[in-house]
Structure formats: C-alpha cells, structure tokens
Write a protein that holds these residues in place. Structure first.
Motif, PDB file in Angstrom:
ATOM      1  N   ALA A 200       9.903   7.817  -5.044  1.00  0.00           N
ATOM      2  CA  ALA A 200      10.397   6.818  -6.190  1.00  0.00           C
ATOM      3  C   ALA A 200       9.495   5.651  -5.595  1.00  0.00           C
ATOM      4  O   ALA A 200       9.292   4.743  -6.477  1.00  0.00           O
ATOM      5  CB  ALA A 200      11.755   6.885  -6.063  1.00  0.00           C
ATOM      6  N   ILE A 201       9.626   5.056  -4.338  1.00  0.00           N
ATOM      7  CA  ILE A 201       9.169   3.904  -3.859  1.00  0.00           C
ATOM      8  C   ILE A 201       7.490   3.951  -4.118  1.00  0.00           C
ATOM      9  O   ILE A 201       7.008   3.059  -4.434  1.00  0.00           O
ATOM     10  CB  ILE A 201       9.472   3.735  -2.284  1.00  0.00           C
ATOM     11  CG1 ILE A 201      10.975   3.481  -2.328  1.00  0.00           C
ATOM     12  CG2 ILE A 201       8.470   2.575  -1.899  1.00  0.00           C
ATOM     13  CD1 ILE A 201      11.272   3.331  -0.789  1.00  0.00           C
ATOM     14  N   LEU A 202       6.989   5.067  -4.162  1.00  0.00           N
ATOM     15  CA  LEU A 202       5.590   5.189  -4.058  1.00  0.00           C
ATOM     16  C   LEU A 202       5.341   4.855  -5.517  1.00  0.00           C
ATOM     17  O   LEU A 202       4.110   4.142  -5.803  1.00  0.00           O
ATOM     18  CB  LEU A 202       5.025   6.512  -3.636  1.00  0.00           C
ATOM     19  CG  LEU A 202       3.423   6.705  -3.804  1.00  0.00           C
ATOM     20  CD1 LEU A 202       2.810   5.943  -3.009  1.00  0.00           C
ATOM     21  CD2 LEU A 202       3.201   8.228  -3.647  1.00  0.00           C
ATOM     22  N   GLY A 203       5.857   5.533  -6.453  1.00  0.00           N
ATOM     23  CA  GLY A 203       5.811   5.304  -7.790  1.00  0.00           C
ATOM     24  C   GLY A 203       5.890   3.801  -8.399  1.00  0.00           C
ATOM     25  O   GLY A 203       4.942   3.237  -9.246  1.00  0.00           O
ATOM     26  N   TYR A 204       6.903   3.336  -7.752  1.00  0.00           N
ATOM     27  CA  TYR A 204       6.924   1.790  -8.148  1.00  0.00           C
ATOM     28  C   TYR A 204       5.822   0.911  -7.544  1.00  0.00           C
ATOM     29  O   TYR A 204       5.375  -0.153  -7.961  1.00  0.00           O
ATOM     30  CB  TYR A 204       8.421   1.476  -7.274  1.00  0.00           C
ATOM     31  CG  TYR A 204       8.850  -0.037  -7.973  1.00  0.00           C
ATOM     32  CD1 TYR A 204       8.936  -0.317  -9.162  1.00  0.00           C
ATOM     33  CD2 TYR A 204       9.266  -1.141  -6.855  1.00  0.00           C
ATOM     34  CE1 TYR A 204       9.416  -1.800  -9.329  1.00  0.00           C
ATOM     35  CE2 TYR A 204       9.404  -2.350  -7.139  1.00  0.00           C
ATOM     36  CZ  TYR A 204       9.744  -2.742  -8.467  1.00  0.00           C
ATOM     37  OH  TYR A 204       9.973  -3.955  -8.920  1.00  0.00           O
ATOM     38  N   LEU A 205       5.349   1.252  -6.313  1.00  0.00           N
ATOM     39  CA  LEU A 205       4.230   0.436  -5.754  1.00  0.00           C
ATOM     40  C   LEU A 205       2.956   0.655  -6.470  1.00  0.00           C
ATOM     41  O   LEU A 205       2.171  -0.291  -6.782  1.00  0.00           O
ATOM     42  CB  LEU A 205       3.875   1.059  -4.287  1.00  0.00           C
ATOM     43  CG  LEU A 205       4.886   0.708  -3.332  1.00  0.00           C
ATOM     44  CD1 LEU A 205       4.514   1.183  -1.806  1.00  0.00           C
ATOM     45  CD2 LEU A 205       5.218  -0.795  -3.150  1.00  0.00           C
ATOM     46  N   VAL A 206       2.741   1.774  -7.218  1.00  0.00           N
ATOM     47  CA  VAL A 206       1.595   1.979  -8.107  1.00  0.00           C
ATOM     48  C   VAL A 206       1.659   1.091  -9.360  1.00  0.00           C
ATOM     49  O   VAL A 206       0.675   0.554  -9.833  1.00  0.00           O
ATOM     50  CB  VAL A 206       1.594   3.477  -8.582  1.00  0.00           C
ATOM     51  CG1 VAL A 206       0.514   3.500  -9.570  1.00  0.00           C
ATOM     52  CG2 VAL A 206       1.390   4.518  -7.239  1.00  0.00           C
ATOM     53  N   VAL A 207       3.186   0.824  -9.869  1.00  0.00           N
ATOM     54  CA  VAL A 207       3.171   0.013 -10.760  1.00  0.00           C
ATOM     55  C   VAL A 207       2.734  -1.362 -10.368  1.00  0.00           C
ATOM     56  O   VAL A 207       2.304  -1.895 -11.221  1.00  0.00           O
ATOM     57  CB  VAL A 207       4.519   0.333 -11.263  1.00  0.00           C
ATOM     58  CG1 VAL A 207       5.041  -0.831 -12.527  1.00  0.00           C
ATOM     59  CG2 VAL A 207       4.973   1.547 -11.970  1.00  0.00           C
ATOM     60  N   LEU A 208       3.157  -1.712  -9.333  1.00  0.00           N
ATOM     61  CA  LEU A 208       2.891  -3.365  -8.830  1.00  0.00           C
ATOM     62  C   LEU A 208       1.473  -3.396  -8.439  1.00  0.00           C
ATOM     63  O   LEU A 208       0.881  -4.615  -8.257  1.00  0.00           O
ATOM     64  CB  LEU A 208       3.901  -3.521  -7.680  1.00  0.00           C
ATOM     65  CG  LEU A 208       5.335  -3.525  -7.732  1.00  0.00           C
ATOM     66  CD1 LEU A 208       6.002  -3.572  -6.451  1.00  0.00           C
ATOM     67  CD2 LEU A 208       5.600  -4.608  -8.748  1.00  0.00           C
ATOM     68  N   PHE A 209       0.670  -2.330  -8.381  1.00  0.00           N
ATOM     69  CA  PHE A 209      -0.575  -2.498  -7.997  1.00  0.00           C
ATOM     70  C   PHE A 209      -1.409  -3.451  -8.856  1.00  0.00           C
ATOM     71  O   PHE A 209      -2.116  -4.338  -8.455  1.00  0.00           O
ATOM     72  CB  PHE A 209      -1.447  -1.122  -8.012  1.00  0.00           C
ATOM     73  CG  PHE A 209      -2.807  -1.340  -7.228  1.00  0.00           C
ATOM     74  CD1 PHE A 209      -2.999  -1.035  -5.928  1.00  0.00           C
ATOM     75  CD2 PHE A 209      -3.728  -1.573  -7.812  1.00  0.00           C
ATOM     76  CE1 PHE A 209      -4.143  -1.048  -5.169  1.00  0.00           C
ATOM     77  CE2 PHE A 209      -5.108  -1.830  -7.363  1.00  0.00           C
ATOM     78  CZ  PHE A 209      -5.303  -1.452  -6.080  1.00  0.00           C
ATOM     79  N   GLY A 210      -1.302  -3.273 -10.081  1.00  0.00           N
ATOM     80  CA  GLY A 210      -1.909  -4.122 -11.122  1.00  0.00           C
ATOM     81  C   GLY A 210      -1.659  -5.408 -10.945  1.00  0.00           C
ATOM     82  O   GLY A 210      -2.361  -6.421 -10.933  1.00  0.00           O
ATOM     83  N   GLU A 211      -0.253  -5.778 -11.031  1.00  0.00           N
ATOM     84  CA  GLU A 211       0.405  -7.086 -10.619  1.00  0.00           C
ATOM     85  C   GLU A 211      -0.381  -7.771  -9.226  1.00  0.00           C
ATOM     86  O   GLU A 211      -0.546  -9.099  -9.106  1.00  0.00           O
ATOM     87  CB  GLU A 211       1.698  -7.192 -10.650  1.00  0.00           C
ATOM     88  CG  GLU A 211       2.304  -8.451 -10.483  1.00  0.00           C
ATOM     89  CD  GLU A 211       3.772  -8.723 -10.494  1.00  0.00           C
ATOM     90  OE1 GLU A 211       4.486  -9.662 -10.192  1.00  0.00           O
ATOM     91  OE2 GLU A 211       4.361  -7.763 -10.764  1.00  0.00           O
ATOM     92  N   ALA A 212      -0.441  -6.817  -8.256  1.00  0.00           N
ATOM     93  CA  ALA A 212      -0.816  -7.175  -6.859  1.00  0.00           C
ATOM     94  C   ALA A 212      -2.397  -7.890  -7.067  1.00  0.00           C
ATOM     95  O   ALA A 212      -2.931  -8.815  -6.669  1.00  0.00           O
ATOM     96  CB  ALA A 212      -0.699  -6.413  -5.871  1.00  0.00           C
ATOM     97  N   LEU A 213      -3.035  -7.068  -7.789  1.00  0.00           N
ATOM     98  CA  LEU A 213      -4.657  -7.220  -7.931  1.00  0.00           C
ATOM     99  C   LEU A 213      -4.720  -8.540  -8.721  1.00  0.00           C
ATOM    100  O   LEU A 213      -5.697  -9.301  -8.427  1.00  0.00           O
ATOM    101  CB  LEU A 213      -5.227  -5.997  -8.642  1.00  0.00           C
ATOM    102  CG  LEU A 213      -6.814  -6.146  -8.690  1.00  0.00           C
ATOM    103  CD1 LEU A 213      -7.317  -4.474  -8.961  1.00  0.00           C
ATOM    104  CD2 LEU A 213      -7.271  -6.930  -9.893  1.00  0.00           C
ATOM    105  N   MET A 214      -4.112  -8.865  -9.705  1.00  0.00           N
ATOM    106  CA  MET A 214      -4.262  -9.936 -10.815  1.00  0.00           C
ATOM    107  C   MET A 214      -3.791 -10.970  -9.834  1.00  0.00           C
ATOM    108  O   MET A 214      -4.527 -12.150 -10.057  1.00  0.00           O
ATOM    109  CB  MET A 214      -3.148  -9.869 -11.863  1.00  0.00           C
ATOM    110  CG  MET A 214      -3.177 -10.826 -12.990  1.00  0.00           C
ATOM    111  SD  MET A 214      -4.827 -11.081 -13.338  1.00  0.00           S
ATOM    112  CE  MET A 214      -4.698  -9.694 -14.508  1.00  0.00           C
TER     113      MET A 214
END
Length: 283
Positions: A200-214
């Motif tokens: 579940a945490i890994l899935g959430y981190l994937v969602v956050l990746f785009g925001e981190a890149l931006m």
C-alpha cells in the motif's frame, strides 16, 4: 424467473485500461532513453556551438538547439537521468522518515501519537515549497539540498498515510499472537507490520512521484535546484524562457513537454497501481 450472474473466472486478471498501458509504455521508453543516453544522444549535452544558436528542427538537430547552440535532444536525454533519479531519492528520504513516524505513532499511541500528529500538523501549516525554500536559504542551493528539503516536506503526508494504515494493522490477530510469544514491539514492527504495509505504501509513493518530479523541476526553474551546466529539465525550461521572446519555443517547449508527459503518466500508472495494491490488501 432465472437471474444470470456473470462472474470473472478464477485466476483471471482484470484487463488493464488502455490509458495505463500507454502511460506505462511511455515511462518505460523514458527510463530506457535515460539509461542509454550516451548511445542515443547525437552530441554531448554540454557541447556549445554559437553558430548553431536557436536552430530549428532538422537533420543535424532533431529537436533544435538552445541559445548556446546546445542540442536539445541530447540535453533532454541526459536530463532525464537527474529528473528521474532525484524524485526517487526524495521519496526514499520521505518514506524512511514518514513510515517510521507513522508506525511509531500508531504502535505507541497516547502522548507519542499526539506529539507526532501535532508535529505533522505544524509542518502542514507551511506550504511545502516555502518550507523548502527556507531550508535552501540556510544551507545553499543545489540538487542535494533540494532533495533533502523536499524529502522533509513530503514526510508529513507519508507519516499520516502510514499511521492510518498501521492503526488498522495493529488490531489484527497476528500482532497479539506475536506479543504473546514474547516478541518485542520493535521487532514486530520491523519484521511483520511494515512489510505488510509495504504494498500500500509503495502504491502511494508511485502516486507521489509525479508531484515530487514537478516540485524538483519547480525549484530548478526558480534557480534553487540543479545548477548550470546541468541538463535537468526544470533548469532547461528556465534557460529556454528567454528564447521565447525571440520566437524560439523549442528550448522551453521540449523539456516542459517531457515534464508534463512523465508527470501525467506517473499519475495514471500510480492511481491504477495504488487501486490494485489496495484491493489485494483487502483480500
């Protein structure tokens, strides 16, 4: 009257949406291009040729050049490396801190939970970008400082999400069983609790990746992140901004389009992956 019920055959997998397939293929191509940049790039990313300043698309420069005559395709390929690796490092820092705080708050409860909750609330009171800029003002600009500062800014979000998952997980029977066996709380959390929350945490981190890149691209655009002669996409947008006034859109358009495509693709894949992993955890 007979009612027919259509069921999915056992062992069959739901069909992956076309949007997810396209986004995943695009991300795979971007990662492959970043890994093979020395082989694919027609020029070195820092090669300056003033005689080819702001040249449009053509045989010598497929995506044109910037004001210094640097090949935009080569810079974009090399820039993909830092633009993809930096968000991973950022989320790694945030995950270590956030998961630790979230699990600690859920496991100990009481004043520890209250303290962690108030701490994350205080960090939420400051806009993440402002918090990051304040840290950079103290320790200096640069990609390393930006990654660490944004890692701290992302920590409260991951901590709150982890705490909500851990609260439900600590109520499951296997936790009490390990306690009865005399296993310590730290060992239970490290060996059993956190691994069970991992998907579940890994899935959430994937969602956050785009925001981190931006967020990292924004800092580089503002001059706080990557510094010249880096080919980071955010810095490329900032350097290409002046050329827009001269009617040359490619120096800003090429890296800007790359950022937009990767962020949207990660959001599409991340939401789908988080949903899939969440369903598996509920089974």
């Amino acid at each position: 009257m007979t009612t027919l019920t259509l069921t999915t055959p056992a062992g069959s997998r739901p069909r992956r949406p076309l949007s997810v397939t396209v986004a995943g293929a695009l991300l795979a191509l971007v990662v492959l291009a970043a890994l093979c940049a020395p082989l694919l790039a027609p020029y070195a990313p820092d090669t300056i040729d003033l005689s080819a300043s702001l040249v449009g698309t053509g045989g010598d420069h497929l995506l044109g050049t910037d004001s210094s005559g640097q090949d935009l395709l080569s810079r974009a390929l090399y820039g993909a490396r830092s633009s993809l690796v930096a968000p991973v490092a950022l989320l790694a820092v945030a995950a270590v801190l956030g998961v630790t705080l979230g699990v600690l708050a859920a496991w100990r409860g009481g004043w520890v939970d209250t303290l962690v909750s108030r701490l994350t609330d205080v960090m939420y009171a400051f806009p993440g970008l402002l918090f990051t800029v304040l840290i950079i003002a103290v320790f200096g600009a640069g990609m390393t400082t930006s990654v660490l500062a944004l890692g701290l800014a992302f920590t409260p979000t991951i901590a709150k999400y982890t705490r909500s998952l851990a609260l439900a997980e600590t109520r499951k029977p296997y936790v009490d069983a390990y306690r009865v066996q005399g296993m310590g709380g730290a060992r239970i959390c490290v060996l059993h609790l956190v691994p069970n929350l991992g998907r579940a945490i890994l899935g959430y981190l994937v969602v956050l990746f785009g925001e981190a890149l931006m967020s990292l691209a924004t800092l580089s655009y503002l001059g706080f992140g990557a510094q010249p002669p880096s080919s980071d996409w955010g810095l490329m947008v900032q350097e290409g901004q002046a050329a827009v006034v001269q009617g040359a859109l490619l120096p800003a358009l090429v890296p800007g389009t790359a950022i937009a495509l990767v962020v949207v693709s990660f959001n599409v894949v991340g939401v789908w992956a988080a949903d899939r992993l969440g369903k598996q955890d509920r089974r």
